[in-house]
Design an enzyme around this catalytic site. Structure first.
Site, PDB file in Angstrom:
ATOM      1  N   ASP A   1       0.837  -1.158  -0.024  1.00 32.01           N
ATOM      2  CA  ASP A   1      -0.025   0.231  -0.046  1.00 32.01           C
ATOM      3  C   ASP A   1       0.825   1.312  -0.203  1.00 32.01           C
ATOM      4  O   ASP A   1       1.949   1.546   0.734  1.00 32.01           O
ATOM      5  CB  ASP A   1      -0.925   0.029   1.247  1.00 32.01           C
ATOM      6  CG  ASP A   1      -1.752   1.329   1.395  1.00 32.01           C
ATOM      7  OD1 ASP A   1      -2.867   1.192   0.461  1.00 32.01           O
ATOM      8  OD2 ASP A   1      -1.605   1.949   2.237  1.00 32.01           O
TER       9      ASP A   1
ATOM     10  N   GLU B   1      13.007 -15.125   0.114  1.00 34.89           N
ATOM     11  CA  GLU B   1      13.393 -16.182   1.032  1.00 34.89           C
ATOM     12  C   GLU B   1      12.425 -17.549   0.986  1.00 34.89           C
ATOM     13  O   GLU B   1      12.573 -18.383   1.472  1.00 34.89           O
ATOM     14  CB  GLU B   1      13.369 -15.615   2.731  1.00 34.89           C
ATOM     15  CG  GLU B   1      14.186 -14.542   2.714  1.00 34.89           C
ATOM     16  CD  GLU B   1      13.870 -13.659   4.223  1.00 34.89           C
ATOM     17  OE1 GLU B   1      13.195 -14.076   4.854  1.00 34.89           O
ATOM     18  OE2 GLU B   1      14.624 -12.818   4.211  1.00 34.89           O
TER      19      GLU B   1
HETATM   20  C1  GLC Z   1      -3.851   3.439  -0.591  1.00 38.65           C
HETATM   21  C2  GLC Z   1      -5.325   2.761  -0.394  1.00 38.65           C
HETATM   22  C3  GLC Z   1      -6.186   3.870   0.139  1.00 38.65           C
HETATM   23  C4  GLC Z   1      -6.071   4.291   1.523  1.00 38.65           C
HETATM   24  C5  GLC Z   1      -4.425   4.816   1.306  1.00 38.65           C
HETATM   25  C6  GLC Z   1      -3.790   5.263   2.582  1.00 38.65           C
HETATM   26  O1  GLC Z   1      -4.093   4.304  -1.519  1.00 38.65           O
HETATM   27  O2  GLC Z   1      -5.689   2.056  -1.474  1.00 38.65           O
HETATM   28  O3  GLC Z   1      -7.542   3.008   0.299  1.00 38.65           O
HETATM   29  O4  GLC Z   1      -6.692   5.275   1.863  1.00 38.65           O
HETATM   30  O5  GLC Z   1      -3.524   4.022   0.721  1.00 38.65           O
HETATM   31  O6  GLC Z   1      -3.614   4.028   3.219  1.00 38.65           O
END
Ligand code: GLC
Length: 523
Positions: free
Chosen positions: A206, A260
């Site tokens: 993310d 790993e």
């Molecule tokens: C990413 C996710 C989103 C979230 C952001 C903060 O962009 O897809 O939904 O709000 O990260 O974690």
């Protein structure tokens, strides 16, 4: 697990990924929110859709300020979604059906309720103080610099007790971790191992572009492209907050952990950026970064044959040697494609996504042709909406529950769903209708599975004129031709091979594409 893979290519090259937003997939507890047992119950749908891997948006304990992207414990499951035992059962059930399981990894920030942040905040001397990004007020007072939160307002909040500001590129309840601290890195890489050891096949990483903002805390310059009405955060060019050099080292460190394990685990990176920025996440010539840095161009593309053709060619040309492409048309953050381009073109888009070279990701509901579901203001959940009401940035409309059956709760829940249900005819009706979007998606994945030319073959644009894009996919002797009509009017078609699949039912006229028709033909 039995991942199919023609040739000796890694499984994910020929795979189709399906994104599950767990809150909105299937509820089994009657609380109006989806859960892990619900995903397990609906694996038949996933298998029938013909995908190879599921990526599940965050399931970790969370105050849900950003619906799971504010993690309070990386190595557990939120009771809302079930238990670790439910998770293990889901992985076993998925693997038994030949499906890989990918989780969401959120390394750039935690929840403010994570014990690490509570400790960090407790005093300047705390051993975990440096686990987050703290800074003194600007000389005249106020935030340390001009950085903006993606959700609006400053990216800094003052902790009155200790007199310093904490950085949060997202909500103030999402404090930024300090990746530069080796202990933070070690802890986060161990989180990956925790899930890999449980059988997880990979992660979607993310917000990785924001993982390591500049240590100098230099002000971001204004973005001349910003106009009133655009998101406040877009007013600044993210010169010192996004895609800083250390981020690419971080991708490499994560990849080493994926390596790993045997077979090597898959890492898909979420980084919004220019083409060169996105390409850098592959890790340069060594390709020792993410195997698949998400390619979001279709989400933003102008829906015209010419713009799509030049986008595909630009992307293909920019790929580092040996790097594997990927394509995305939507996710839980962006308006749904079917609403954006209309139902007829959404079928053309489905064919494009499933016939381009590279691993496609389908966002749940896309296979039903779901459109954004209007959310009354009093039902808004998403902070993006609540912080800028009525301006059209809210993400709730793209996160609504899957309609499984007819009826008010649509088979999703027995209680009040957390968001209204709608957006498309239910799965049950579409499964019975050969003309439905679901039927088209199933045919597309089946064809892709049967034809290595579509999954692994080369790409070449053959023609692009007059609203029609024609391209070739070739693998060894096998040559397929895809023709897509972006116009709502009939168009001539030079290629006349046997038709393997059309977006349209009924007889096809040789030498002509129907309005909004896409075809896959033998070469
Ligand atoms: C990413 C996710 C989103 C979230 C952001 C903060 O962009 O897809 O939904 O709000 O990260 O974690």
């Amino acid at each position: 697990m039995t991942h199919r893979s023609p040739d000796a290519a890694p499984w994910w090259r020929s795979a189709v990924v399906y994104q599950i937003y767990p809150r909105s997939f299937q509820d089994t507890t009657g609380d109006g929110v989806g859960d892990l047992a619900g995903i397990a119950r609906r694996l038949d749908h996933v298998v029938a859709l013909g995908v190879d891997a599921i990526w599940i948006s965050p399931i970790y304990p969370s105050p849900m300020k950003d619906f799971g992207y504010d993690v309070a414990d990386y190595c557990a499951v939120d009771p809302l979604f079930g238990t670790l035992a439910d998770f293990d059962a889901l992985v076993a059930a998925a693997h038994a059906r030949g499906l890989a399981v990918l989780l969401d990894f959120v390394p750039s920030h935690t929840s403010d309720e994570h014990p690490w942040f509570r400790e960090s905040r407790s005093s300047r001397e705390n051993a975990r103080r440096d686990w987050y990004v703290w800074a003194d007020p600007a000389p005249g007072g106020g935030p340390p610099n001009n950085w903006l939160s993606e959700f609006g307002g400053p990216a800094w909040s003052l902790d009155e007790a200790t007199g310093q500001y904490w950085l949060h590129i997202y909500l103030r309840e999402q404090p930024a971790l300090n990746w530069r601290n080796p202990d933070v890195q070690a802890a986060m890489l161990d989180v990956m191992r925790f899930w890999f050891d449980r059988g997880v096949d990979g992660f979607r990483v993310d917000a990785v572009e924001h993982l390591v903002p500049s240590a100098a805390l230099t002000d971001n310059p204004p973005d001349p492209a910003w106009r009133p009405g655009m998101q406040e955060a877009r007013a600044l060019h993210r010169a010192y907050t996004a895609h800083q050099p250390e981020v690419f080292d971080a991708a490499r460190a994560m990849r080493r952990v994926a390596g790993e394990y045997a077979p090597e685990r898959l890492l898909i990176g979420e980084a919004y950026g220019t083409l060169p920025e996105v390409m850098a996440y592959y890790g340069g010539e060594g390709l020792d970064g993410f195997q698949l840095p998400f390619n979001f161009q279709l989400i933003f593309a102008e829906w015209r044959a010419e713009s799509i053709a030049s986008m595909v060619e630009g992307y293909e040309a920019a790929l580092p040697a040996g790097a594997w492409p990927n394509w995305v048309m939507g996710n839980h953050d962006r308006p749904r494609i079917a609403g954006r381009i209309g139902p007829a073109q959404a079928r053309v888009a489905a064919m494009l996504l499933m016939t381009l070279r590279g691993t496609p990701t389908i966002y749940q509901g896309e296979e039903l042709g779901m459109v954004d579901v209007p959310i009354p203001p009093e039902m808004a959940h998403d902070p993006m909406e609540k912080n800028a009401p009525g301006q059209g940035f809210g993400r709730d409309p793209v996160r609504t529950p899957i309609p499984w059956e007819d009826g008010p709760k649509a088979g999703f829940t027995t209680d009040e769903p957390w968001l209204p249900i709608g957006g498309a005819p239910p799965v049950s009706a579409q499964a019975a209708d050969p003309g439905s979007m679901l039927a088209l998606y199933r045919r597309l994945t089946a064809l892709r599975r049967a034809e290595p030319a579509l999954s692994l073959g080369s790409y070449r644009t053959l023609a692009c004129a007059d609203d029609v894009l024609v391209f070739e996919r070739r693998h060894g002797e096998r040559r397929l031709v895809v023709a897509l009509n972006f116009a709502d009017a009939e168009r001539p078609l030079a290629h006349e091979g046997p038709v393997l699949l059309s977006t349209h039912a009924g007889d096809r006229v040789a030498g002509r594409l129907a309005p909004n028709e896409g075809r896959v033909m033998e070469g």
